[in-house]
Design a protein around this motif. Structure first.
Motif, PDB file in Angstrom:
ATOM      1  N   MET A  64      19.857  -5.040   2.612  1.00  0.00           N
ATOM      2  CA  MET A  64      18.502  -5.585   2.478  1.00  0.00           C
ATOM      3  C   MET A  64      18.383  -6.604   1.351  1.00  0.00           C
ATOM      4  O   MET A  64      17.284  -6.912   0.893  1.00  0.00           O
ATOM      5  N   ALA A  65      19.502  -7.129   0.895  1.00  0.00           N
ATOM      6  CA  ALA A  65      19.455  -8.087  -0.213  1.00  0.00           C
ATOM      7  C   ALA A  65      18.602  -9.292   0.171  1.00  0.00           C
ATOM      8  O   ALA A  65      18.663  -9.792   1.299  1.00  0.00           O
ATOM      9  N   ARG A  66      17.770  -9.706  -0.774  1.00  0.00           N
ATOM     10  CA  ARG A  66      16.926 -10.906  -0.635  1.00  0.00           C
ATOM     11  C   ARG A  66      15.913 -10.801   0.503  1.00  0.00           C
ATOM     12  O   ARG A  66      15.440 -11.819   1.005  1.00  0.00           O
ATOM     13  N   THR A  67      15.578  -9.597   0.922  1.00  0.00           N
ATOM     14  CA  THR A  67      14.531  -9.433   1.929  1.00  0.00           C
ATOM     15  C   THR A  67      13.149  -9.520   1.281  1.00  0.00           C
ATOM     16  O   THR A  67      12.987  -9.265   0.085  1.00  0.00           O
ATOM     17  N   SER A  68      12.153  -9.865   2.103  1.00  0.00           N
ATOM     18  CA  SER A  68      10.759  -9.892   1.657  1.00  0.00           C
ATOM     19  C   SER A  68       9.945  -8.984   2.566  1.00  0.00           C
ATOM     20  O   SER A  68      10.055  -9.057   3.794  1.00  0.00           O
ATOM     21  N   GLU A  80      17.480   5.380   1.561  1.00  0.00           N
ATOM     22  CA  GLU A  80      18.574   5.927   0.756  1.00  0.00           C
ATOM     23  C   GLU A  80      19.844   5.093   0.932  1.00  0.00           C
ATOM     24  O   GLU A  80      20.201   4.697   2.047  1.00  0.00           O
ATOM     25  N   SER A  81      20.512   4.812  -0.192  1.00  0.00           N
ATOM     26  CA  SER A  81      21.781   4.067  -0.230  1.00  0.00           C
ATOM     27  C   SER A  81      21.666   2.640   0.281  1.00  0.00           C
ATOM     28  O   SER A  81      22.682   1.979   0.529  1.00  0.00           O
ATOM     29  N   ALA A  82      20.451   2.125   0.451  1.00  0.00           N
ATOM     30  CA  ALA A  82      20.283   0.737   0.885  1.00  0.00           C
ATOM     31  C   ALA A  82      20.653  -0.217  -0.243  1.00  0.00           C
ATOM     32  O   ALA A  82      20.512   0.103  -1.422  1.00  0.00           O
ATOM     33  N   ASP A  83      21.133  -1.393   0.127  1.00  0.00           N
ATOM     34  CA  ASP A  83      21.410  -2.460  -0.839  1.00  0.00           C
ATOM     35  C   ASP A  83      20.230  -3.425  -0.787  1.00  0.00           C
ATOM     36  O   ASP A  83      20.159  -4.282   0.096  1.00  0.00           O
ATOM     37  N   ALA A  84      19.285  -3.240  -1.723  1.00  0.00           N
ATOM     38  CA  ALA A  84      18.069  -4.052  -1.740  1.00  0.00           C
ATOM     39  C   ALA A  84      18.018  -4.932  -2.986  1.00  0.00           C
ATOM     40  O   ALA A  84      16.944  -5.159  -3.558  1.00  0.00           O
ATOM     41  N   VAL A  85      19.161  -5.430  -3.415  1.00  0.00           N
ATOM     42  CA  VAL A  85      19.223  -6.316  -4.574  1.00  0.00           C
ATOM     43  C   VAL A  85      18.389  -7.569  -4.294  1.00  0.00           C
ATOM     44  O   VAL A  85      18.480  -8.173  -3.212  1.00  0.00           O
ATOM     45  N   ASP A  86      17.526  -7.926  -5.243  1.00  0.00           N
ATOM     46  CA  ASP A  86      16.659  -9.103  -5.131  1.00  0.00           C
ATOM     47  C   ASP A  86      15.631  -8.993  -4.011  1.00  0.00           C
ATOM     48  O   ASP A  86      15.043 -10.008  -3.600  1.00  0.00           O
ATOM     49  N   ALA A  87      15.393  -7.784  -3.490  1.00  0.00           N
ATOM     50  CA  ALA A  87      14.349  -7.618  -2.473  1.00  0.00           C
ATOM     51  C   ALA A  87      12.970  -7.719  -3.116  1.00  0.00           C
ATOM     52  O   ALA A  87      12.796  -7.408  -4.299  1.00  0.00           O
ATOM     53  N   ARG A  88      11.985  -8.116  -2.318  1.00  0.00           N
ATOM     54  CA  ARG A  88      10.625  -8.324  -2.823  1.00  0.00           C
ATOM     55  C   ARG A  88       9.643  -7.556  -1.943  1.00  0.00           C
ATOM     56  O   ARG A  88       9.599  -7.753  -0.725  1.00  0.00           O
ATOM     57  N   PHE A  89       8.853  -6.664  -2.574  1.00  0.00           N
ATOM     58  CA  PHE A  89       7.849  -5.882  -1.869  1.00  0.00           C
ATOM     59  C   PHE A  89       6.481  -6.228  -2.450  1.00  0.00           C
ATOM     60  O   PHE A  89       6.258  -6.066  -3.645  1.00  0.00           O
ATOM     61  N   ARG A 100      17.013   7.243  -2.837  1.00  0.00           N
ATOM     62  CA  ARG A 100      18.144   7.830  -3.552  1.00  0.00           C
ATOM     63  C   ARG A 100      19.419   6.985  -3.391  1.00  0.00           C
ATOM     64  O   ARG A 100      19.804   6.620  -2.295  1.00  0.00           O
ATOM     65  N   ARG A 101      20.011   6.680  -4.531  1.00  0.00           N
ATOM     66  CA  ARG A 101      21.266   5.922  -4.615  1.00  0.00           C
ATOM     67  C   ARG A 101      21.163   4.504  -4.037  1.00  0.00           C
ATOM     68  O   ARG A 101      22.181   3.872  -3.748  1.00  0.00           O
ATOM     69  N   ALA A 102      19.960   3.980  -3.899  1.00  0.00           N
ATOM     70  CA  ALA A 102      19.806   2.596  -3.450  1.00  0.00           C
ATOM     71  C   ALA A 102      20.165   1.627  -4.576  1.00  0.00           C
ATOM     72  O   ALA A 102      20.089   1.966  -5.762  1.00  0.00           O
ATOM     73  N   LYS A 103      20.557   0.420  -4.202  1.00  0.00           N
ATOM     74  CA  LYS A 103      20.831  -0.639  -5.167  1.00  0.00           C
ATOM     75  C   LYS A 103      19.592  -1.525  -5.242  1.00  0.00           C
ATOM     76  O   LYS A 103      19.283  -2.251  -4.295  1.00  0.00           O
TER      77      LYS A 103
END
Length: 227
Positions: A64-68, A80-89, A100-103
Motif C-alpha cells: 500500500m505504499a504511496r496510496t491515498s 495487519e502486516s501491510a506495507d503502507a509507507v507514505d500512505a495518506r488517510f 499489527r506489524r504494518a509498515k
C-alpha cells in the motif's frame, strides 16, 4: 459505472475484479465497495481510493505504499502486516481497524476516526496524526518525540511505553489513558486534557510543562484545597 480508462466508480468489486482492473493499470477508485472482501497481499501501490468502503475487509500484507485514502469507510478492516509507507488517510472512518506489524513509516492520518484501532508492533518512523480520534487505541511503544500533536483525542488509549519527550500537545485529550512507563520530559501539555491521570502516574510528568489549572487538579487529588 466507469468514468474513463483510469477511474472505476460506483460499483462493488470482489478480489478477482479488482485484480483485473489493477492489471490494466487502473489506480483510481471512486465510490466503490469492497466490504468483507479478502484482498490479502494485493499490490495496491500508488492507488487512490475515494469515498470507498472496506468494512470488514482483509488487507493482510498488502502493498500500500504511496496510496491515498480519501473519505473512505473501513471499520473493522484488517491491515495487519501491510506495507503502507507514505500512505495518506484523510477524513476516513478506520474505527476498530487492525494494523499489527504494518509498515507505516511516513504515513499520515488527518481527520480520521481510529477509535479502538490496534497499532501493535508497527514500524512508524515519521508517522503523522492530526485532528483524529484515537480513543481506546492501542499505541504501545510509539515515539512522538519532538512531534506536534494537533487535536488528538487519546482518551482511554493504551500508551504504555510511549515517548512524548519534547512533544507539543495542541488540544486533544489524554483523559484516562494508560501511561505506564511513558516519557514526558520536556513535553508541553498545557493544551491537552489530562483529567483522570492517576496519582501514581504523576511522577512521569516530571520535567513536563503543565498549566496552573492542571497543577491545581493534581493538588486536589492529593487532598489540598486550592483557592
Amino acid at each position: 459505472m466507469i468514468h474513463d480508462n483510469s477511474t472505476i466508480s460506483g460499483i462493488t468489486l470482489d478480489r478477482a475484479e479488482l485484480e483485473q482492473h489493477l492489471s490494466q493499470s487502473v489506480r483510481h477508485f471512486d465510490g466503490c465497495t469492497f466490504d468483507d472482501a479478502d484482498l490479502s497481499r494485493l499490490d495496491l501501490q500508488g492507488c487512490t481510493f475515494e469515498r470507498c468502503t472496506f468494512l470488514g475487509a482483509i488487507l493482510f500484507a498488502c502493498k500500500m505504499a504511496r496510496t491515498s485514502w480519501l473519505r473512505c469507510r473501513a471499520g473493522g478492516a484488517a491491515f495487519e502486516s501491510a506495507d503502507a509507507v507514505d500512505a495518506r488517510f484523510e477524513g476516513c472512518d478506520l474505527n476498530n481497524t487492525q494494523w499489527r506489524r504494518a509498515k507505516l513509516a511516513s504515513a499520515s492520518y488527518r481527520g480520521c476516526k481510529l477509535t479502538g484501532a490496534s497499532f501493535e508492533e508497527v514500524s512508524h518512523l515519521g508517522i503523522h496524526f492530526e485532528e483524529s480520534l484515537l480513543v481506546g487505541a492501542d499505541m504501545r511503544g510509539f515515539s512522538f518525540r519532538k512531534a506536534t500533536l494537533k487535536e488528538l483525542d487519546l482518551s482511554d488509549a493504551y500508551l504504555a511505553g510511549c515517548d512524548f519527550r519534547d512533544a507539543v500537545f495542541e488540544g486533544g485529550s489524554l483523559r484516562n489513558a494508560v501511561l505506564k512507563l511513558a516519557k514526558f520530559q520536556g513535553a508541553d501539555l498545557r493544551g491537552t486534557d489530562i483529567e483522570g491521570v492517576k496519582l501514581a502516574d504523576a511522577g512521569m510528568f516530571k520535567g513536563a510543562v503543565i498549566s496552573h489549572s492542571q497543577a491545581a487538579g493534581f493538588l486536589r487529588e492529593l487532598g489540598f484545597i486550592v483557592s
